[in-house]
Structures are given as structure tokens and as C-alpha cells.
Design a protein around this motif. Structure first.
Motif, PDB file in Angstrom:
ATOM      1  N   GLU A  13       0.843  -1.195   0.000  1.00  0.00           N
ATOM      2  CA  GLU A  13       0.000   0.000   0.000  1.00  0.00           C
ATOM      3  C   GLU A  13       0.881   1.248   0.000  1.00  0.00           C
ATOM      4  O   GLU A  13       1.902   1.298   0.681  1.00  0.00           O
ATOM      5  N   ASN A  14       0.482   2.237  -0.753  1.00  0.00           N
ATOM      6  CA  ASN A  14       1.189   3.516  -0.877  1.00  0.00           C
ATOM      7  C   ASN A  14       2.562   3.405  -1.528  1.00  0.00           C
ATOM      8  O   ASN A  14       3.333   4.359  -1.497  1.00  0.00           O
ATOM      9  N   GLN A  15       2.905   2.234  -2.095  1.00  0.00           N
ATOM     10  CA  GLN A  15       4.187   2.087  -2.789  1.00  0.00           C
ATOM     11  C   GLN A  15       4.003   1.560  -4.215  1.00  0.00           C
ATOM     12  O   GLN A  15       4.965   1.160  -4.855  1.00  0.00           O
ATOM     13  N   GLN A  16       2.762   1.573  -4.676  1.00  0.00           N
ATOM     14  CA  GLN A  16       2.466   1.035  -6.004  1.00  0.00           C
ATOM     15  C   GLN A  16       3.216   1.803  -7.099  1.00  0.00           C
ATOM     16  O   GLN A  16       3.814   1.189  -7.981  1.00  0.00           O
ATOM     17  N   THR A  17       3.223   3.126  -7.033  1.00  0.00           N
ATOM     18  CA  THR A  17       3.890   3.936  -8.059  1.00  0.00           C
ATOM     19  C   THR A  17       5.375   3.625  -8.112  1.00  0.00           C
ATOM     20  O   THR A  17       5.939   3.410  -9.187  1.00  0.00           O
ATOM     21  N   GLU A  18       6.027   3.591  -6.956  1.00  0.00           N
ATOM     22  CA  GLU A  18       7.461   3.298  -6.899  1.00  0.00           C
ATOM     23  C   GLU A  18       7.755   1.874  -7.344  1.00  0.00           C
ATOM     24  O   GLU A  18       8.724   1.616  -8.069  1.00  0.00           O
ATOM     25  N   ASP A  43      -5.560  -8.020 -11.325  1.00  0.00           N
ATOM     26  CA  ASP A  43      -6.800  -7.717 -10.622  1.00  0.00           C
ATOM     27  C   ASP A  43      -6.465  -7.407  -9.171  1.00  0.00           C
ATOM     28  O   ASP A  43      -5.470  -7.878  -8.636  1.00  0.00           O
ATOM     29  N   ASN A  44      -7.305  -6.627  -8.524  1.00  0.00           N
ATOM     30  CA  ASN A  44      -7.173  -6.347  -7.091  1.00  0.00           C
ATOM     31  C   ASN A  44      -5.750  -5.964  -6.669  1.00  0.00           C
ATOM     32  O   ASN A  44      -5.262  -6.432  -5.647  1.00  0.00           O
ATOM     33  N   GLY A  45      -5.080  -5.158  -7.479  1.00  0.00           N
ATOM     34  CA  GLY A  45      -3.753  -4.687  -7.127  1.00  0.00           C
ATOM     35  C   GLY A  45      -2.627  -5.642  -7.433  1.00  0.00           C
ATOM     36  O   GLY A  45      -1.471  -5.372  -7.115  1.00  0.00           O
ATOM     37  N   PRO A  75      11.504  -5.322  -1.409  1.00  0.00           N
ATOM     38  CA  PRO A  75      11.132  -4.317  -0.390  1.00  0.00           C
ATOM     39  C   PRO A  75       9.805  -3.610  -0.677  1.00  0.00           C
ATOM     40  O   PRO A  75       9.242  -2.977   0.213  1.00  0.00           O
ATOM     41  N   PHE A  76       9.278  -3.749  -1.894  1.00  0.00           N
ATOM     42  CA  PHE A  76       8.093  -2.993  -2.295  1.00  0.00           C
ATOM     43  C   PHE A  76       6.850  -3.860  -2.465  1.00  0.00           C
ATOM     44  O   PHE A  76       5.811  -3.365  -2.881  1.00  0.00           O
ATOM     45  N   VAL A  77       6.955  -5.153  -2.146  1.00  0.00           N
ATOM     46  CA  VAL A  77       5.802  -6.029  -2.350  1.00  0.00           C
ATOM     47  C   VAL A  77       5.223  -6.531  -1.040  1.00  0.00           C
ATOM     48  O   VAL A  77       5.920  -6.678  -0.031  1.00  0.00           O
ATOM     49  N   LYS A  78       3.939  -6.789  -1.090  1.00  0.00           N
ATOM     50  CA  LYS A  78       3.186  -7.327   0.044  1.00  0.00           C
ATOM     51  C   LYS A  78       3.214  -8.851  -0.043  1.00  0.00           C
ATOM     52  O   LYS A  78       3.142  -9.415  -1.140  1.00  0.00           O
ATOM     53  N   ARG A  79       3.309  -9.505   1.089  1.00  0.00           N
ATOM     54  CA  ARG A  79       3.308 -10.974   1.105  1.00  0.00           C
ATOM     55  C   ARG A  79       1.921 -11.522   0.788  1.00  0.00           C
ATOM     56  O   ARG A  79       0.907 -10.957   1.174  1.00  0.00           O
TER      57      ARG A  79
END
Length: 107
Positions: A13-18, A43-45, A75-79
Motif C-alpha cells: 500500500e502507498n508504494q504502487q507507483t514506486e 486484478d485487485n492490485g 522491499p516494495f511487495v506485500k506478502r
């Protein structure tokens, strides 16, 4: 024989652009041995990074290099719920038209 690999990931969250900026930069800087590289929003992010390699040797050579896509993106991805940072697939490219024709001719 060509190879294909895909790596699915969900930016934090809040790091999608980067995350997408880094993914695009990686795609542009690491084209050697690839026939085609692309990033799709599923889909769904969730996104998927896909490479079609000119041959299996080019794919294996890439795996031996120091900087891999997953290392840059980690470092920029969600598990995922299963605890993995990425979901991936690697294998040979199937050309279904040729497969079906050979199956019909061979029996």
C-alpha cells in the motif's frame, strides 16, 4: 526452444507507483536474451511480470546474474497469504497450433 517465466506480485500500500517504476526500469535495463517482456495489471492490485526468452540458455544465464527482479522488488511487495512474496512459473513455451497438428499427424 523458447522459455517463458512469469512473476506475480502485489505492491505494498502507498508504494504502487514506486514499485511499478522500478519494475519498468528493470524491464528496460535487462532485455538481454528476451524476445518479449511485459508487465500486466491482473486484478485487485496484483501484477504479473512476464518474459519470453529466446531460448532456455538465455533464461538460465539470467538466473546466474547478481541482480534479479525479485531482489529489486522485494522491499516494495506485500506478502501473499501463503507467506511468499512472489508467485512464479517458469517453463518452456508451448506453441499449441504446432502441438495439435503434430498430435493429429502422429496419431
Amino acid at each position: 526452444m523458447k522459455a517463458i517465466n512469469s512473476i506475480r506480485f502485489i505492491p505494498k500500500e502507498n508504494q504502487q507507483t514506486e514499485a511499478l517504476r522500478l519494475a519498468q526500469k528493470f524491464l528496460e535495463e535487462h532485455r538481454s536474451g528476451t524476445e518479449q517482456s511485459m508487465i500486466f495489471h491482473i486484478d485487485n492490485g496484483e501484477y504479473v511480470y512476464i518474459n519470453i526468452w529466446v531460448n532456455i540458455e538465455a533464461f538460465l544465464k539470467r538466473l546466474e546474474q547478481d541482480e534479479l527482479f525479485v531482489d529489486v522488488m522485494r522491499p516494495f511487495v506485500k506478502r501473499y497469504d501463503d507467506g511468499e512474496d512472489f508467485h512464479s512459473y517458469s517453463g518452456i513455451e508451448l506453441i499449441l497450433d504446432q502441438f495439435w497438428i503434430s498430435r493429429i499427424l502422429v496419431g
